[in-house]
Design a protein around this motif. Sequence first.
Motif, PDB file in Angstrom:
ATOM      1  N   LEU A 111       0.832  -1.206   0.000  1.00  0.00           N
ATOM      2  CA  LEU A 111       0.000   0.000   0.000  1.00  0.00           C
ATOM      3  C   LEU A 111       0.871   1.262   0.000  1.00  0.00           C
ATOM      4  N   GLU A 112       2.045   1.179   0.603  1.00  0.00           N
ATOM      5  CA  GLU A 112       2.942   2.338   0.642  1.00  0.00           C
ATOM      6  C   GLU A 112       3.453   2.731  -0.745  1.00  0.00           C
ATOM      7  N   ARG A 113       3.223   1.887  -1.744  1.00  0.00           N
ATOM      8  CA  ARG A 113       3.604   2.242  -3.121  1.00  0.00           C
ATOM      9  C   ARG A 113       2.706   3.337  -3.703  1.00  0.00           C
ATOM     10  N   VAL A 114       1.568   3.614  -3.039  1.00  0.00           N
ATOM     11  CA  VAL A 114       0.646   4.643  -3.549  1.00  0.00           C
ATOM     12  C   VAL A 114       0.323   5.732  -2.518  1.00  0.00           C
ATOM     13  N   THR A 115       0.974   5.687  -1.356  1.00  0.00           N
ATOM     14  CA  THR A 115       0.693   6.692  -0.320  1.00  0.00           C
ATOM     15  C   THR A 115       1.964   7.061   0.442  1.00  0.00           C
ATOM     16  N   PRO A 116       2.082   8.333   0.865  1.00  0.00           N
ATOM     17  CA  PRO A 116       3.201   8.722   1.725  1.00  0.00           C
ATOM     18  C   PRO A 116       2.975   8.404   3.205  1.00  0.00           C
ATOM     19  N   ALA A 117       1.830   7.805   3.537  1.00  0.00           N
ATOM     20  CA  ALA A 117       1.570   7.424   4.928  1.00  0.00           C
ATOM     21  C   ALA A 117       2.481   6.261   5.329  1.00  0.00           C
ATOM     22  N   PRO A 166      -1.976  -3.710  14.964  1.00  0.00           N
ATOM     23  CA  PRO A 166      -3.308  -4.314  14.873  1.00  0.00           C
ATOM     24  C   PRO A 166      -4.298  -3.576  15.792  1.00  0.00           C
ATOM     25  N   GLY A 167      -5.506  -3.374  15.276  1.00  0.00           N
ATOM     26  CA  GLY A 167      -6.520  -2.662  16.058  1.00  0.00           C
ATOM     27  C   GLY A 167      -6.397  -1.150  15.993  1.00  0.00           C
ATOM     28  N   ARG A 168      -5.575  -0.645  15.055  1.00  0.00           N
ATOM     29  CA  ARG A 168      -5.399   0.806  14.897  1.00  0.00           C
ATOM     30  C   ARG A 168      -5.700   1.228  13.452  1.00  0.00           C
ATOM     31  N   GLN A 169      -6.127   2.488  13.305  1.00  0.00           N
ATOM     32  CA  GLN A 169      -6.501   3.038  12.010  1.00  0.00           C
ATOM     33  C   GLN A 169      -5.805   4.381  11.822  1.00  0.00           C
ATOM     34  N   LYS A 170      -5.594   4.780  10.560  1.00  0.00           N
ATOM     35  CA  LYS A 170      -5.073   6.121  10.310  1.00  0.00           C
ATOM     36  C   LYS A 170      -5.622   6.697   9.017  1.00  0.00           C
ATOM     37  N   TYR A 171      -5.490   8.029   8.915  1.00  0.00           N
ATOM     38  CA  TYR A 171      -5.904   8.779   7.734  1.00  0.00           C
ATOM     39  C   TYR A 171      -4.689   8.945   6.834  1.00  0.00           C
ATOM     40  N   SER A 229      -1.281  19.483  -3.804  1.00  0.00           N
ATOM     41  CA  SER A 229      -0.295  18.593  -3.188  1.00  0.00           C
ATOM     42  C   SER A 229      -0.547  18.519  -1.681  1.00  0.00           C
ATOM     43  N   PRO A 230      -0.015  17.505  -1.004  1.00  0.00           N
ATOM     44  CA  PRO A 230      -0.168  17.421   0.448  1.00  0.00           C
ATOM     45  C   PRO A 230       0.379  18.655   1.171  1.00  0.00           C
ATOM     46  N   VAL A 231       1.419  19.287   0.615  1.00  0.00           N
ATOM     47  CA  VAL A 231       2.030  20.451   1.279  1.00  0.00           C
ATOM     48  C   VAL A 231       1.123  21.668   1.119  1.00  0.00           C
ATOM     49  N   GLU A 232       0.646  21.920  -0.097  1.00  0.00           N
ATOM     50  CA  GLU A 232      -0.292  23.028  -0.331  1.00  0.00           C
ATOM     51  C   GLU A 232      -1.544  22.873   0.527  1.00  0.00           C
ATOM     52  N   ALA A 233      -1.997  21.639   0.666  1.00  0.00           N
ATOM     53  CA  ALA A 233      -3.247  21.369   1.373  1.00  0.00           C
ATOM     54  C   ALA A 233      -3.089  21.402   2.890  1.00  0.00           C
ATOM     55  N   ALA A 234      -1.878  21.706   3.378  1.00  0.00           N
ATOM     56  CA  ALA A 234      -1.589  21.722   4.818  1.00  0.00           C
ATOM     57  C   ALA A 234      -1.883  20.357   5.455  1.00  0.00           C
ATOM     58  N   LEU A 235      -1.547  19.299   4.703  1.00  0.00           N
ATOM     59  CA  LEU A 235      -1.734  17.924   5.195  1.00  0.00           C
ATOM     60  C   LEU A 235      -0.384  17.211   5.337  1.00  0.00           C
ATOM     61  N   THR A 236       0.670  17.983   5.618  1.00  0.00           N
ATOM     62  CA  THR A 236       2.004  17.373   5.745  1.00  0.00           C
ATOM     63  C   THR A 236       2.075  16.414   6.933  1.00  0.00           C
ATOM     64  N   TRP A 237       1.162  16.559   7.904  1.00  0.00           N
ATOM     65  CA  TRP A 237       1.143  15.645   9.057  1.00  0.00           C
ATOM     66  C   TRP A 237       0.797  14.209   8.657  1.00  0.00           C
ATOM     67  N   THR A 238       0.258  14.020   7.438  1.00  0.00           N
ATOM     68  CA  THR A 238      -0.053  12.655   6.982  1.00  0.00           C
ATOM     69  C   THR A 238       1.167  11.948   6.392  1.00  0.00           C
TER      70      THR A 238
END
Length: 369
Positions: free
Chosen positions: A73-79, A86-91, A249-258
């Motif tokens: 999954l990390e091939r398509v997301t910077p998360a 296990p038992g945890r979720q993230k955005y 982009s994630p930086v423009e969108a102020a979503l760098t925390w992801t």
Amino acid sequence: MADSTETLLETPLAALHRELGGRMVPFAGYAMPVQYPAGILTEHLQCRETAALFDVSHMGQAELVGEGAAAALERVTPADVQILKPGRQKYGLLTMADGGILDDFMVANLGDRLFLVVNASRKHVDLPYIESVLPAGVTLKPLPDRALIALQGPQAVASIATLAPGIAELGFMGVGSFNIAGVPVLVSRSGYTGEDGVEISVPADLAEGFARTLLALPGVHPAGLGARDSLRLEAGLCLYGNDIDETTSPVEAALTWTLGKRRRTEWNFPGAERVREELANGTKRLRVGIKPDGRQPARGHTPIHAPGGAAIGEITSGGFGPSLNGPMAMGYVARDHAADGTALDLMVRGKAIPARVAPMPFVPHRYAR
């Protein structure tokens, strides 16, 4: 003009919405309730004061199964998906080669598999994109036979915990399997309102009876898309297609925390080159919160000008905040106009409405911490 013959899809709760007096409108290819007889204002405030039930079954649900699913999954997301216990979720964000955002999504680690939720309007794009990068042995399984129900508000968890006490033990972004009134469900302590609450994945054929069980709980009221939008805007949360899209982009969108800490050292996700450059040198524009002076709201696509001057950006979401008791908006402005307190002019029907850049959320989050 839209083709009026277009056939809208329906969620498993469509008949219940109509029975409850829901006003159905087209949304992301589905007929969805925008409001019930109580009205958007009442539904919004009920969510802030007691508990509101939202049908979000139009969202895309899927499982990623197999050895190395998180790394795949990390091939398509910077998360950082591999760090998820296990038992945890993230955005997270799905990014493209040019650094644009394909979608935002939720991912949960269920131990033997990952559970994904993507946006309704993007599932036809997201799932093939994820599938295209999967190695042998990792499989993506769409779950079209699942409904998704959000129960949100300060009394939501206490109410549903009368049926399954273990839900109260979940921390924010915790996930677990439960049996509620004979229905096997997957529950995450998360939501899109800024309030404490849960999102519940339930078998589609049992969804209507399950929703009726929840609506019978004290303090629980149905709420539609209208209240969901004003709640998420007060909470400063992005709506895909409005506040983020393939051009942002994630930086423009102020979503760098992801962006995962480890991922910022590997730089091996789609769009990494642009993200790295923008983190180092800044962006031309930034997503900010905006508070108009007075009472008049400014809607999406309203041009933003420097006071008495040139255009510097555009509003992407705007409206009236029932809990804020005033207008609010978010949008993109040139970077040198992005500091909190900066004066702006919002050009509403050719007239300049004074406004200022404001910190988000507009209404404080009340997640379980």
